[in-house]
Design a protein around this motif. Sequence first.
Motif, PDB file in Angstrom:
ATOM      1  N   TYR A   3     142.689 -28.772  32.050  1.00  0.00           N
ATOM      2  CA  TYR A   3     143.813 -29.687  31.456  1.00  0.00           C
ATOM      3  C   TYR A   3     144.474 -29.693  32.739  1.00  0.00           C
ATOM      4  O   TYR A   3     145.581 -30.955  32.502  1.00  0.00           O
ATOM      5  CB  TYR A   3     144.384 -28.557  30.303  1.00  0.00           C
ATOM      6  N   TRP A   4     144.933 -28.653  33.121  1.00  0.00           N
ATOM      7  CA  TRP A   4     147.141 -28.860  34.604  1.00  0.00           C
ATOM      8  C   TRP A   4     146.597 -30.578  35.357  1.00  0.00           C
ATOM      9  O   TRP A   4     146.958 -30.822  35.581  1.00  0.00           O
ATOM     10  CB  TRP A   4     147.030 -27.622  35.018  1.00  0.00           C
ATOM     11  N   ALA A  45     144.052 -32.237  35.175  1.00  0.00           N
ATOM     12  CA  ALA A  45     144.017 -33.973  34.031  1.00  0.00           C
ATOM     13  C   ALA A  45     145.500 -33.711  33.416  1.00  0.00           C
ATOM     14  O   ALA A  45     145.951 -35.563  34.326  1.00  0.00           O
ATOM     15  CB  ALA A  45     143.375 -33.775  32.921  1.00  0.00           C
ATOM     16  N   GLN A  46     146.430 -33.733  33.468  1.00  0.00           N
ATOM     17  CA  GLN A  46     147.868 -33.965  33.304  1.00  0.00           C
ATOM     18  C   GLN A  46     147.938 -34.086  34.746  1.00  0.00           C
ATOM     19  O   GLN A  46     149.208 -35.116  34.966  1.00  0.00           O
ATOM     20  CB  GLN A  46     148.943 -32.765  32.533  1.00  0.00           C
ATOM     21  N   LEU A 103     139.410 -23.905  31.673  1.00  0.00           N
ATOM     22  CA  LEU A 103     139.604 -25.024  30.721  1.00  0.00           C
ATOM     23  C   LEU A 103     141.244 -24.894  30.825  1.00  0.00           C
ATOM     24  O   LEU A 103     141.766 -26.104  31.076  1.00  0.00           O
ATOM     25  CB  LEU A 103     139.309 -24.511  29.050  1.00  0.00           C
ATOM     26  N   LEU A 104     141.627 -24.448  31.228  1.00  0.00           N
ATOM     27  CA  LEU A 104     143.335 -24.137  31.785  1.00  0.00           C
ATOM     28  C   LEU A 104     143.619 -25.534  32.445  1.00  0.00           C
ATOM     29  O   LEU A 104     144.009 -26.209  33.469  1.00  0.00           O
ATOM     30  CB  LEU A 104     144.410 -23.328  31.608  1.00  0.00           C
TER      31      LEU A 104
END
Length: 235
Positions: free
Chosen positions: A16-17, A19-20, A12-13
Amino acid sequence: MLKRALAIISLLLIGYWIAQGLAGVPFGQDRMLVAQYYLDHVKEQTGAVNAVTAIVVNYRGFDTLGEVTVLFIASTGVGALLWRRKKQRTAKTEGSIVLTTGTRLLVPFVMLFGAYIFIHGHLTPGGGFPGGATIATAFLLLYMAFTAYEIPHKAFEKTEGAVGMAYVLVGLIGLAIGGYFLYDWIWQDWGFGVDNIGRLLSGGFIPIIYTIIGLKVGTELSGIIDNMLKEEVSE
């Protein structure tokens, strides 16, 4: 359960990175800034007509040195894997009259063509790697045609080592003069070939580097061919 939870959290982390990072990319816009810079400034900064050559040898010459080093390590690895206390050629049948005659006629031209490829790399498609491979092909023809032929090992080893050191030396001279490795002092400081762009005597140190690479690749590939064609001989 704990390992699974840690794995899920890590994924998930990472997601997220990613996606950012993608969120900040302006999709649909031209982002080829570096490539366009090369195309716009290649002649004035390197003197080479062939932009691909300028990028490989000049702009990213340090990476090319790494590629040559990889080839050297691969050649050393092949030699180590195929090493035996005593090896020699075991072929007993000479090539046909067509092969032997053709080899005698073609080998000088194949070598000349290989040299042409890397010497003219800054002007036409080619360079040190294909030129060196072409020269190695000439020695492969000699091995196929004549059972007693062997490359001059000592001369090849000395040539291989000398051109490898020459590559590093050219880079170190650039470091001393211009402040970074493989700085093209021949073009930037001497202006050699400024009024001769598009001809053989141009391109700064690119023809020199490509000649070094061509000789390095040619000797290393010929050594690999020699190792692969010999077999262990029982004493």
